[in-house]
Write a protein that holds these residues in place. Sequence first.
Motif, PDB file in Angstrom:
ATOM      1  N   ALA A  78       0.830  -1.208   0.000  1.00  0.00           N
ATOM      2  CA  ALA A  78       0.000   0.000   0.000  1.00  0.00           C
ATOM      3  C   ALA A  78       0.863   1.256   0.000  1.00  0.00           C
ATOM      4  O   ALA A  78       0.562   2.231  -0.709  1.00  0.00           O
ATOM      5  N   ALA A  79       1.938   1.244   0.788  1.00  0.00           N
ATOM      6  CA  ALA A  79       2.862   2.379   0.772  1.00  0.00           C
ATOM      7  C   ALA A  79       3.452   2.546  -0.625  1.00  0.00           C
ATOM      8  O   ALA A  79       3.620   3.676  -1.115  1.00  0.00           O
ATOM      9  N   PHE A 338      -5.849  -0.767  -4.237  1.00  0.00           N
ATOM     10  CA  PHE A 338      -5.108  -1.924  -3.738  1.00  0.00           C
ATOM     11  C   PHE A 338      -5.682  -3.208  -4.324  1.00  0.00           C
ATOM     12  O   PHE A 338      -4.939  -4.084  -4.787  1.00  0.00           O
ATOM     13  N   ALA A 339      -7.011  -3.326  -4.301  1.00  0.00           N
ATOM     14  CA  ALA A 339      -7.653  -4.550  -4.788  1.00  0.00           C
ATOM     15  C   ALA A 339      -7.384  -4.762  -6.271  1.00  0.00           C
ATOM     16  O   ALA A 339      -7.216  -5.905  -6.723  1.00  0.00           O
ATOM     17  N   GLU A 340      -7.333  -3.678  -7.032  1.00  0.00           N
ATOM     18  CA  GLU A 340      -7.086  -3.792  -8.472  1.00  0.00           C
ATOM     19  C   GLU A 340      -5.709  -4.386  -8.750  1.00  0.00           C
ATOM     20  O   GLU A 340      -5.520  -5.147  -9.696  1.00  0.00           O
ATOM     21  N   GLY A 345      -7.550  -6.409   0.311  1.00  0.00           N
ATOM     22  CA  GLY A 345      -6.559  -6.182   1.360  1.00  0.00           C
ATOM     23  C   GLY A 345      -7.202  -6.084   2.722  1.00  0.00           C
ATOM     24  O   GLY A 345      -8.419  -5.975   2.844  1.00  0.00           O
ATOM     25  N   GLY A 346      -6.380  -6.106   3.750  1.00  0.00           N
ATOM     26  CA  GLY A 346      -6.860  -5.984   5.114  1.00  0.00           C
ATOM     27  C   GLY A 346      -6.598  -4.601   5.678  1.00  0.00           C
ATOM     28  O   GLY A 346      -6.505  -3.608   4.953  1.00  0.00           O
ATOM     29  N   VAL A 350      -4.829   0.108   3.696  1.00  0.00           N
ATOM     30  CA  VAL A 350      -5.094   1.550   3.743  1.00  0.00           C
ATOM     31  C   VAL A 350      -4.088   2.240   4.670  1.00  0.00           C
ATOM     32  O   VAL A 350      -3.600   3.332   4.369  1.00  0.00           O
ATOM     33  N   ALA A 351      -3.743   1.605   5.778  1.00  0.00           N
ATOM     34  CA  ALA A 351      -2.812   2.212   6.743  1.00  0.00           C
ATOM     35  C   ALA A 351      -1.452   2.485   6.115  1.00  0.00           C
ATOM     36  O   ALA A 351      -0.838   3.532   6.364  1.00  0.00           O
ATOM     37  N   GLY A 352      -0.950   1.565   5.292  1.00  0.00           N
ATOM     38  CA  GLY A 352       0.341   1.771   4.654  1.00  0.00           C
ATOM     39  C   GLY A 352       0.314   2.924   3.672  1.00  0.00           C
ATOM     40  O   GLY A 352       1.260   3.715   3.590  1.00  0.00           O
TER      41      GLY A 352
END
Length: 441
Positions: A78-79, A338-340, A345-346, A350-352
């Motif tokens: 995610a980051a 992220f899903a794409e 994701g968990g 989003v946090a990253g």
Amino acid sequence: MRVCPKASRLLRRFRTAALGSSALLLAGLLPAAADMLPAPTVESLTTCDFTETATAKIGVLAPLTGPTAADATDYSRAAGIAIAELNAAGGVCGKDKRYLFEIVEADATNMRNDAVVTAFRRLNGTEGLNVILTPYASTSNFEIDLMAQEKMPYLISGGAESTRAIIEKDPEKYPTVWSRVPDYGGYFTDLPPLLNDYLDKGTLKLPAKTVYIVGSDDPYGSTIADGLDRVFKEVGWQVVGRDTVPFQSVTDWRTQLAKIRELNPAVIINTEWSASGAATFFNQFNEQPLPSLLFLQYAPSIPEFQDVTRNQAVGVMYSMLGGAIDSREDTKAISAKFAEEYGPGGYFSVAGYNAAQLYALCVNQGNDPTDRMAIGTCFGKLDVDTPSGRLAFDPKTHLAIQGNDYMPTLFYQLQSDGKPAIVAPESVAQATFAASPWMKP
């Protein structure tokens, strides 16, 4: 029962925390909402006339292999998405130039101290790397002291109780270390009253107010289990059983489940938060399910849990602090990106992303990426809207402030499509609470 001084301090602290951020706002102890910056965006961070560019490296310290890899890898990925977006837009506008970011990963593997130290040394020795982001690197957060010695900016997204235990002794010793997750108090001050409210409204029907609590022996699992034990008793419940198990080590829960079935509690709670451990617990519970509400701390947020339970855990509840509020539009957009690229994701998907944006925001405010103290100071002064709610830090603990006016405790329930949905607080809920199939006559 004798209460040790440390436990007594924890008790007072969490009773104070239960007052909530609203009470503190009224008391003038927290800044007003008008002080909050809007959530940063790619556009807001990259719009300027600068053409000169430089590179700044961002370290990610995480257990990228081992039992928690599926969880922690989401953070790094995610980051990476956030960084790629900023770079594609020309780079983050700094004081007098644009900065292109480069991510450098270091694997803490199984979170043993030696692995964490080796990974930290690798990052700290990387030229041009002057910030480290992490979902979590160890169960004790001992590496905070390494960061302080090197004045390394360190933004943590897990292990808040361990962070507090280290920092509150001498906050000024850790000017570069900050936790974007709040105090654990909400995990146990908010669940028992929520269940009482469901019972009062008839939303939840139980034969008795009895609960069985299984806790793990790491700081996260044990703190939450101990707190729940106390608060349930304070609000009129009977704790009919307690177990403590080693974190990430249990592969057969039938001994615990045999005791639980004999006592037949109305609510069963397990705070052993690894996806594999919690999924195995559910699958073995489901062999002979009781008509009990099942609450599994954190683990159902990890896609691995849903895969291993084959989407059979409909109705299981869990909670998160510092988690993304899924009903927000920015959360939906980040989750979709992220899903794409990687699939569902968990928590850390989003946090990253947000952690990378918070670092970008500090660079955008004119802080030199090579000035570790400036970046660390910027982290500590942030008061900004995020997908998890309003982020501002308690200067005494360096933890994010918890509460419905800041970062709320989010309660989720797995739905019939296998996906989680927020059921409380009502202001951000996506669905209403419903009894699990095994609870229905």
